[in-house]
Design an enzyme around this catalytic site. Structure first.
Site, PDB file in Angstrom:
ATOM      1  N   GLU A   1       0.839  -1.209   0.000  1.00  0.00           N
ATOM      2  CA  GLU A   1       0.000   0.000   0.000  1.00  0.00           C
ATOM      3  C   GLU A   1       0.875   1.260   0.000  1.00  0.00           C
ATOM      4  OE1 GLU A   1      -3.697   0.133   2.024  1.00  0.00           O
ATOM      5  OE2 GLU A   1      -3.446   2.228   2.600  1.00  0.00           O
TER       6      GLU A   1
ATOM      7  N   ASP B   1      -4.378  -0.917   9.932  1.00  0.00           N
ATOM      8  CA  ASP B   1      -5.511  -1.430   9.159  1.00  0.00           C
ATOM      9  C   ASP B   1      -5.271  -2.868   8.697  1.00  0.00           C
ATOM     10  OD1 ASP B   1      -6.293   1.136   9.558  1.00  0.00           O
ATOM     11  OD2 ASP B   1      -5.984   1.802   7.506  1.00  0.00           O
TER      12      ASP B   1
END
Ligand code: GLA
Length: 384
Positions: free
Chosen positions: A153, A165
């Protein structure tokens, strides 16, 4: 997709963060929970070294060669569509770490609202990490999958997020919150009382400015560390600054940097206070810390919005509400509420109608339970 025994499925949940906001990039501890809004992914092996994606909820498809991962191009040689970057980022990070990636047809859909701060992207990332692992027949530690999903990410998609997350979406446990120390990655599951509902309220404001404001907050924290080093030479992050240390030195910091750092230092202390409360089932005490956390995000970190504040205010006026705060990065998205089960139906009605009255906007409300992290399930029924 053909009926075949090589077809498998993964369920990968979204998450809320209950406490410890904007501390995961400051080495601090967080207290999230995975929730029962999830991505469902069904996949099968392909003979060719290509990845074929069908995102049913988005109405999008994309096919790319594994050898073109680095170039971020699809099989037609065009730039990968944004939605495809997330699965591709995981394949890229896993391959870079030496895990073989093989051809896959993937059909998936999600009921996690997108851009609402519930980690719909992390759910996709860790769901695909599980799928690549199942298909490749290799085994990696769960925490390594988390790290690789985060790396993808950050470096492939180009979004500067912390580790919370991906961790939450993979390590979630039913009826439990998770404690993660983002400095040493030690973690624990903490029970949530069975008679308390997690109610998520989506403000219906998408987090458009979130990226640049998020980076600005990270920068302010880095500036605070640099400036505090003049007085505390040993520190490497705000995690190393106690509330007392901060009080002693805060006046040397410029206004904005001081406010941001104060939030982080105090939020870290709130999480440490919250752990024994959750262990003792003191949900009232825990809820008070959530409320204090929201005030700090609003006044010191300045990542709230009037609509999120309205949702929190209305929530706290309702019977049976223990705590309410914005969840995730802020600048829009959702609030999370802990509500006594028997009050949850009336809570939802009141929150919906009052929010509409006060802001003219329509909140979407999701009653949730803390759920299990991304895991393989018997084949889920999805079709192209
Ligand atoms: C986003 C990021 C997380 C975390 C939160 C704020 O959700 O992805 O890593 O920084 O914001 O707590």
């Amino acid at each position: 997709m053909e009926e075949s025994s090589s077809v498998q499925s993964v369920i990968s949940p979204g998450r809320v963060n209950l406490l410890g906001e904007h501390v995961d990039y400051n080495d601090g501890p967080v207290l999230p929970a995975a929730i029962d809004l999830a991505m469902t992914l069904t996949f099968e092996p392909l003979d060719e070294d290509i990845i074929e994606l069908h995102a049913l909820d988005l109405g999008e498809t994309s096919t790319f060669r594994i050898e073109d991962l680095e170039d971020k191009t699809n099989i037609q040689g065009e730039p990968l569509a944004h939605f495809a970057l997330y699965p591709a980022s995981v394949a890229w990070a896993l391959q870079g770490a030496g895990y073989p990636i093989s051809g896959m047809r993937a059909v998936y859909t999600s009921n996690i609202p997108i851009g609402a701060g519930l980690s719909s992207s992390a759910a996709v990332e860790v769901g695909f990490a599980q799928a690549f692992m199942a298909l490749g027949g290799w085994n990696a530690e769960k925490m390594d999958l988390v790290k690789m999903a985060k790396k993808g990410e950050n470096e492939y998609v180009g979004v500067n997020s912390g580790i919370m997350d991906q961790f939450s979406c993979l390590f979630g446990r039913e009826n439990h919150a998770l404690y993660l120390d983002t400095k040493d990655l030690s973690w624990a599951a903490l029970p949530l009382p069975s008679n308390v509902s997690i109610i998520v309220a989506d403000s219906d404001i998408s987090r458009e400015l979130a990226g640049s404001a998020y980076n600005a907050r990270q920068q302010a924290c880095a500036d605070a560390v640099n400036q505090l080093r003049a007085f505390m030479p040993g520190i490497s992050s705000l995690r190393d600054v106690s509330v007392d240390d901060f009080e002693q030195h805060k006046n040397h910091l410029p206004d904005e940097v001081r406010l941001r750092a104060q939030h982080v230092v105090e939020e870290i202390a709130r999480v440490e206070k919250a752990v024994p409360l959750l262990q003792d089932g003191d949900i009232k005490g825990f809820g008070e810390l959530m409320v204090a956390g929201h005030a700090s995000l609003r006044d010191l970190y300045e990542v709230s919005l009037p609509e999120l504040d309205a949702l929190v205010e209305i929530a706290l006026e309702q019977p049976g509400c223990y705590g309410a705060r914005l969840t995730g990065a802020g600048f829009g998205g959702c609030t999370v509420n802990l509500v006594r089960e028997e009050n949850s139906a009336s809570f939802i009605l009141a929150l919906e109608s009052e929010y509409q009255l006060r802001t003219g906007k329509t909140a979407k409300i999701y009653p949730c339970r803390a759920a299990k992290g991304a895991h393989l399930v018997p084949r889920a029924l999805l079709s192209i």
